[in-house]
Design an enzyme around this catalytic site. Structure first.
Site, PDB file in Angstrom:
ATOM      1  N   LEU A  45      -7.426 -17.527  11.575  1.00 16.55           N
ATOM      2  CA  LEU A  45      -6.457 -16.611  10.963  1.00 16.55           C
ATOM      3  C   LEU A  45      -6.153 -15.437  11.894  1.00 16.55           C
ATOM      4  O   LEU A  45      -7.052 -14.925  12.566  1.00 16.55           O
ATOM      5  CB  LEU A  45      -7.023 -16.069   9.646  1.00 16.55           C
ATOM      6  CG  LEU A  45      -6.158 -15.026   8.910  1.00 16.55           C
ATOM      7  CD1 LEU A  45      -4.978 -15.700   8.228  1.00 16.55           C
ATOM      8  CD2 LEU A  45      -7.002 -14.250   7.888  1.00 16.55           C
ATOM      9  N   ASP A  89      -0.060  -1.307  -2.339  1.00 14.92           N
ATOM     10  CA  ASP A  89       0.314  -0.055  -2.994  1.00 14.92           C
ATOM     11  C   ASP A  89      -0.561   0.203  -4.222  1.00 14.92           C
ATOM     12  O   ASP A  89      -0.922  -0.733  -4.942  1.00 14.92           O
ATOM     13  CB  ASP A  89       1.783  -0.136  -3.415  1.00 14.92           C
ATOM     14  CG  ASP A  89       2.373   1.223  -3.740  1.00 14.92           C
ATOM     15  OD1 ASP A  89       1.752   2.246  -3.384  1.00 14.92           O
ATOM     16  OD2 ASP A  89       3.448   1.268  -4.352  1.00 14.92           O
ATOM     17  N   SER A 123      10.207  -0.763   1.315  1.00 11.42           N
ATOM     18  CA  SER A 123       9.647   0.444   1.933  1.00 11.42           C
ATOM     19  C   SER A 123       9.543   0.341   3.461  1.00 11.42           C
ATOM     20  O   SER A 123       8.511   0.656   4.042  1.00 11.42           O
ATOM     21  CB  SER A 123       8.269   0.777   1.326  1.00 11.42           C
ATOM     22  OG  SER A 123       8.405   1.082  -0.052  1.00 11.42           O
ATOM     23  N   HIS A 166      -8.589   4.757  -1.734  1.00 12.66           N
ATOM     24  CA  HIS A 166      -8.436   4.153  -0.411  1.00 12.66           C
ATOM     25  C   HIS A 166      -9.712   3.403  -0.003  1.00 12.66           C
ATOM     26  O   HIS A 166      -9.647   2.330   0.610  1.00 12.66           O
ATOM     27  CB  HIS A 166      -8.103   5.228   0.624  1.00 12.66           C
ATOM     28  CG  HIS A 166      -6.782   5.899   0.380  1.00 12.66           C
ATOM     29  ND1 HIS A 166      -5.608   5.187   0.217  1.00 12.66           N
ATOM     30  CD2 HIS A 166      -6.444   7.218   0.263  1.00 12.66           C
ATOM     31  CE1 HIS A 166      -4.612   6.035   0.015  1.00 12.66           C
ATOM     32  NE2 HIS A 166      -5.091   7.262   0.036  1.00 12.66           N
TER      33      HIS A 166
END
Length: 225
Positions: A124, A12, A180, A29
């Site tokens: 991963l 966020d 959220s 962004h």
């Protein structure tokens, strides 16, 4: 000592970061995408970490201004295409979660291609939550198993979810203290770390600091020790 095998992050603060610098929100962004790369590469070489799940685009994000949503779609496609080499070089498997059917056909194709091209990687696992909402995920899971002849079990529901792995450590940047609509089932016993840092200012160093704090926590999972 605790191991943060599955780390989930609510990324966020991109828009606010840009606005504070007098820039357009889209620049935030773009900066945030760079941090995704840094954090992913850090987790890929951290032997204890098995999964990294990042909240990239929620089911509620469609409410944002049309131009911003369009930019996010283009940025996602650009990111996936440019990061394929990073995935392969670092032995990272890409496993998106969420309902991608709402995306354009070209973007859906890119998402599926990156998933397929990294399917052999056994290091991963990086999951981007794309058009994801935990309530939507739970509803879709229930609809998958509702016709079962047996009583629905916790295991059945868990296996029907997009993300089938419990979260150990959940981090949210940006200062807010809420989930959220993110991984509500999987985060049932996660340890939460909320940071005021805006996502573009987050770093591998900060993540390493959080992991050290996490390892000191006594996790009881509802029991006594």
């Amino acid at each position: 000592m605790n191991q943060a095998k599955h780390i989930a992050i609510i990324m966020d603060g991109n828009g606010r970061w840009a606005e504070l610098k007098g820039k357009k929100r889209v620049k935030g962004h773009e900066a945030g995408a760079e941090v995704v790369r840094e954090i992913t590469e850090f987790c890929a070489v951290h032997k204890d970490i098995e999964r990294l799940t990042l909240y990239a685009f929620s089911t509620e994000n469609w409410k944002r201004p049309r131009l911003e949503v369009e930019f996010l779609m283009k940025l996602l496609e650009k990111y996936l295409k440019s990061e394929l080499d990073t995935y392969l070089k670092n032995n990272i498997r890409f496993e998106p979660i969420g309902d991608i059917r709402a995306f354009s056909k070209p973007l859906q194709k890119t998402i599926k291609e990156v998933k397929e091209k990294t399917a052999h990687c056994d290091g991963l696992v990086q999951s981007l939550a794309l058009n994801y909402g935990a309530k939507d995920e739970l509803l879709r899971a229930v609809n998958k198993i509702k016709d079962s002849q047996n009583d629905i079990t916790e295991e059945m529901l868990s296996n029907a979810l997009d993300c089938k792995h419990d979260v150990d450590l959940l981090i949210r940047t940006g200062g807010d203290h809420r989930l959220s609509n993110y991984l509500l089932w999987q985060a049932a016993y996660a340890e939460f770390f909320f940071r005021d840092i805006l996502w573009p200012d987050f770093s591998a160093k900060e993540l390493e600091k959080i992991i050290k704090e996490f390892k000191k926590i006594e996790r009881r999972f509802g029991g006594l020790k």
